[in-house]
Design a protein around this motif. Structure first.
Motif, PDB file in Angstrom:
ATOM      1  N   SER A 238       0.823  -1.139   0.035  1.00 33.77           N
ATOM      2  CA  SER A 238      -0.077   0.105   0.022  1.00 33.77           C
ATOM      3  C   SER A 238       1.051   1.276  -0.136  1.00 33.77           C
ATOM      4  O   SER A 238       0.385   2.445   0.239  1.00 33.77           O
ATOM      5  N   ALA A 239       2.175   1.115  -0.076  1.00 39.50           N
ATOM      6  CA  ALA A 239       2.984   2.330  -0.147  1.00 39.50           C
ATOM      7  C   ALA A 239       4.240   1.973  -0.724  1.00 39.50           C
ATOM      8  O   ALA A 239       4.833   0.712  -0.931  1.00 39.50           O
ATOM      9  N   MET A 240       4.926   2.920  -1.404  1.00 39.85           N
ATOM     10  CA  MET A 240       6.257   2.594  -2.139  1.00 39.85           C
ATOM     11  C   MET A 240       7.332   3.621  -1.521  1.00 39.85           C
ATOM     12  O   MET A 240       7.075   4.826  -1.844  1.00 39.85           O
ATOM     13  N   LEU A 241       8.475   3.079  -1.274  1.00 41.38           N
ATOM     14  CA  LEU A 241       9.585   3.860  -1.106  1.00 41.38           C
ATOM     15  C   LEU A 241      10.148   4.512  -2.098  1.00 41.38           C
ATOM     16  O   LEU A 241      10.308   3.881  -3.419  1.00 41.38           O
ATOM     17  N   THR A 242      10.496   5.786  -2.151  1.00 42.37           N
ATOM     18  CA  THR A 242      11.268   6.525  -3.418  1.00 42.37           C
ATOM     19  C   THR A 242      12.573   7.180  -2.631  1.00 42.37           C
ATOM     20  O   THR A 242      12.420   7.666  -1.264  1.00 42.37           O
ATOM     21  N   TYR A 243      13.555   7.423  -3.154  1.00 41.80           N
ATOM     22  CA  TYR A 243      14.735   7.784  -2.845  1.00 41.80           C
ATOM     23  C   TYR A 243      14.799   9.229  -3.481  1.00 41.80           C
ATOM     24  O   TYR A 243      14.654   9.309  -4.864  1.00 41.80           O
ATOM     25  N   VAL A 244      15.096  10.171  -2.694  1.00 44.53           N
ATOM     26  CA  VAL A 244      15.299  11.529  -3.471  1.00 44.53           C
ATOM     27  C   VAL A 244      16.771  11.864  -3.797  1.00 44.53           C
ATOM     28  O   VAL A 244      17.592  11.805  -2.947  1.00 44.53           O
ATOM     29  N   VAL A 245      16.824  11.708  -5.074  1.00 41.16           N
ATOM     30  CA  VAL A 245      18.044  11.716  -5.691  1.00 41.16           C
ATOM     31  C   VAL A 245      18.444  13.155  -6.206  1.00 41.16           C
ATOM     32  O   VAL A 245      17.761  13.645  -7.079  1.00 41.16           O
ATOM     33  N   ASP A 246      19.457  13.678  -5.639  1.00 39.95           N
ATOM     34  CA  ASP A 246      19.770  15.052  -6.139  1.00 39.95           C
ATOM     35  C   ASP A 246      20.423  15.428  -7.287  1.00 39.95           C
ATOM     36  O   ASP A 246      21.236  14.666  -7.568  1.00 39.95           O
ATOM     37  N   LEU A 247      19.649  16.381  -7.987  1.00 38.34           N
ATOM     38  CA  LEU A 247      20.228  16.805  -9.414  1.00 38.34           C
ATOM     39  C   LEU A 247      20.773  18.251  -9.150  1.00 38.34           C
ATOM     40  O   LEU A 247      20.271  19.041  -8.159  1.00 38.34           O
ATOM     41  N   TYR A 248      21.795  18.500  -9.852  1.00 33.41           N
ATOM     42  CA  TYR A 248      22.339  19.853  -9.893  1.00 33.41           C
ATOM     43  C   TYR A 248      23.166  20.117 -11.114  1.00 33.41           C
ATOM     44  O   TYR A 248      23.308  19.523 -11.968  1.00 33.41           O
ATOM     45  N   SER A 249      23.290  21.542 -11.314  1.00 30.77           N
ATOM     46  CA  SER A 249      23.856  21.817 -12.709  1.00 30.77           C
ATOM     47  C   SER A 249      25.100  21.828 -12.631  1.00 30.77           C
ATOM     48  O   SER A 249      25.873  22.111 -11.338  1.00 30.77           O
ATOM     49  N   GLN A 250      25.890  21.567 -13.605  1.00 34.48           N
ATOM     50  CA  GLN A 250      27.551  21.598 -13.766  1.00 34.48           C
ATOM     51  C   GLN A 250      27.864  22.696 -13.609  1.00 34.48           C
ATOM     52  O   GLN A 250      29.126  22.855 -12.831  1.00 34.48           O
ATOM     53  N   ASP A 251      27.287  23.864 -14.062  1.00 31.81           N
ATOM     54  CA  ASP A 251      27.964  25.202 -14.264  1.00 31.81           C
ATOM     55  C   ASP A 251      27.167  26.049 -13.350  1.00 31.81           C
ATOM     56  O   ASP A 251      26.126  26.689 -13.726  1.00 31.81           O
ATOM     57  N   LEU A 252      27.572  26.557 -12.178  1.00 34.04           N
ATOM     58  CA  LEU A 252      26.925  27.264 -11.118  1.00 34.04           C
ATOM     59  C   LEU A 252      26.992  28.689 -11.409  1.00 34.04           C
ATOM     60  O   LEU A 252      26.416  29.690 -11.132  1.00 34.04           O
ATOM     61  N   GLN A 253      28.136  28.937 -12.252  1.00 35.90           N
ATOM     62  CA  GLN A 253      28.216  30.343 -12.867  1.00 35.90           C
ATOM     63  C   GLN A 253      27.223  30.903 -13.870  1.00 35.90           C
ATOM     64  O   GLN A 253      26.391  31.715 -13.698  1.00 35.90           O
ATOM     65  N   LYS A 254      26.804  29.841 -14.571  1.00 37.63           N
ATOM     66  CA  LYS A 254      25.668  30.033 -15.726  1.00 37.63           C
ATOM     67  C   LYS A 254      24.409  29.722 -15.044  1.00 37.63           C
ATOM     68  O   LYS A 254      23.448  30.724 -15.551  1.00 37.63           O
ATOM     69  N   ASN A 255      24.341  29.043 -14.119  1.00 40.61           N
ATOM     70  CA  ASN A 255      23.171  28.717 -13.479  1.00 40.61           C
ATOM     71  C   ASN A 255      23.094  28.724 -11.901  1.00 40.61           C
ATOM     72  O   ASN A 255      23.472  27.785 -11.291  1.00 40.61           O
ATOM     73  N   PRO A 256      23.093  29.933 -11.575  1.00 43.13           N
ATOM     74  CA  PRO A 256      23.392  30.361  -9.911  1.00 43.13           C
ATOM     75  C   PRO A 256      22.461  29.622  -9.132  1.00 43.13           C
ATOM     76  O   PRO A 256      22.657  29.631  -8.054  1.00 43.13           O
ATOM     77  N   ASP A 257      20.993  29.338  -9.662  1.00 37.14           N
ATOM     78  CA  ASP A 257      20.073  28.573  -8.869  1.00 37.14           C
ATOM     79  C   ASP A 257      20.358  27.064  -8.761  1.00 37.14           C
ATOM     80  O   ASP A 257      19.731  26.344  -8.114  1.00 37.14           O
ATOM     81  N   ALA A 258      21.288  26.616  -9.515  1.00 36.46           N
ATOM     82  CA  ALA A 258      21.839  25.137  -9.510  1.00 36.46           C
ATOM     83  C   ALA A 258      21.073  24.260 -10.274  1.00 36.46           C
ATOM     84  O   ALA A 258      21.050  22.883 -10.577  1.00 36.46           O
ATOM     85  N   VAL A 259      20.018  25.006 -11.033  1.00 35.04           N
ATOM     86  CA  VAL A 259      18.905  24.035 -11.945  1.00 35.04           C
ATOM     87  C   VAL A 259      19.285  24.350 -13.272  1.00 35.04           C
ATOM     88  O   VAL A 259      19.509  25.501 -13.952  1.00 35.04           O
TER      89      VAL A 259
END
Length: 289
Positions: free
Chosen positions: A127-148
């Protein structure tokens, strides 16, 4: 359909809650709102409910296909209280919840629907399913300062681990078939993350029932819902691929200027495909073929 508040939705939008699976997406900000909605539409949910502040922008074509509910505090305890109210109003349907800039993946989701997968899971008496929250992030934080960024997305290929979940009501002995999972950015930058928020496990998919409640640590008041598998064999698990932690670390003044990059030697490009997550051991197919 638009609803002014959660109370309005629960009073006038009950038809949406008669058949699942239904996805509830909480918009903490406007980041990747459209891609989050479209991704979950493609998975085959019966309906999608977006809970966001009234001021947030959502493309008109998407608003016409979802239920939009006004919610001024769609994170933290505001999200917990909202989901518990929804569970109480709609027992006995499959539900899923996440935040914006989070994307659900399950084994073979490219050619199988969420409904098919949950039908199989139900037949396994789960009746339930475990999910793992897998972090994603941008390779270039200068270009994408919000990391997305959806174009140069990275994830960690290793560094994940599990610890026994102690039961304080039984002399802190480990709970049966329950583990606390760690890894990703919350592990690598743990000095910026409160200890109570370092876990990456979440029961994102579940079947509602009377008196069921989500707790502040994303577990449930029914212990069986918090297990990763049944007693006789391994079960399906899924992954919620999420920019949420990366966003928070780059927006929080206490960590923003301490982090120049999230990339390390175990970063790999995210392929946006369930096969990669299966190969990395970030979800389990169980008996699902």
């Amino acid at each position: 359909m638009k609803y002014a508040s959660l109370l309005d939705f629960l009073k006038n939008g009950r038809a949406v809650l008669t058949k699942g699976p239904v996805a509830f997406i909480f918009g903490e900000d406007e980041t990747e709102m459209d891609t989050t909605l479209r991704h979950h539409q493609q998975l085959g949910f019966k309906h999608i409910v977006l809970l966001v502040p009234k001021s947030f922008y959502v493309p008109e074509d998407l608003e016409a296909e979802i239920s939009r509910v006004g919610l001024e505090n769609p994170s933290g305890m505001g999200m917990i209280h909202a989901m518990n109210a929804i569970i109480a109003a709609a027992p006995d349907i499959w539900m899923y919840y996440c935040f914006n800039a989070e994307y659900l993946f399950f084994p073979f989701c490219e050619n199988r629907s969420i409904g098919e997968m949950l039908t199989f899971h139900t037949e396994e008496r789960r009746s339930a399913m475990l999910t793992y929250v897998v972090d994603l992030y941008s390779q270039d934080l200068q270009k994408n300062p919000d990391a997305v960024s959806l174009e140069d997305t990275l994830l960690d290929r290793s560094g994940y681990y599990a610890l026994a979940r102690a039961n304080p009501d039984n002399h802190n002995y480990p709970k049966e078939r329950q583990l606390d999972f760690f890894g990703g950015l919350r592990w690598r930058f743990e000095e910026h993350v409160p200890a109570v928020r370092r876990k990456i496990d979440r029961i994102s998919l579940f079947k509602s029932k009377p008196d069921l409640q989500i707790l502040p640590d994303f577990t449930f008041n029914d212990e069986e819902y918090n297990t990763y598998a049944c007693e006789w064999h391994n079960n399906l698990t899924a992954a919620v691929c999420s920019f949420r932690t990366a966003k928070a670390l780059k927006r929080n003044p206490g960590s923003k200027y301490d982090i120049d990059t999230f990339e390390w030697h175990n970063s790999v490009p995210f392929e946006w495909h369930s096969r990669q997550l299966l190969d990395l051991g970030l979800m389990e197919p169980g008996q699902w073929f």
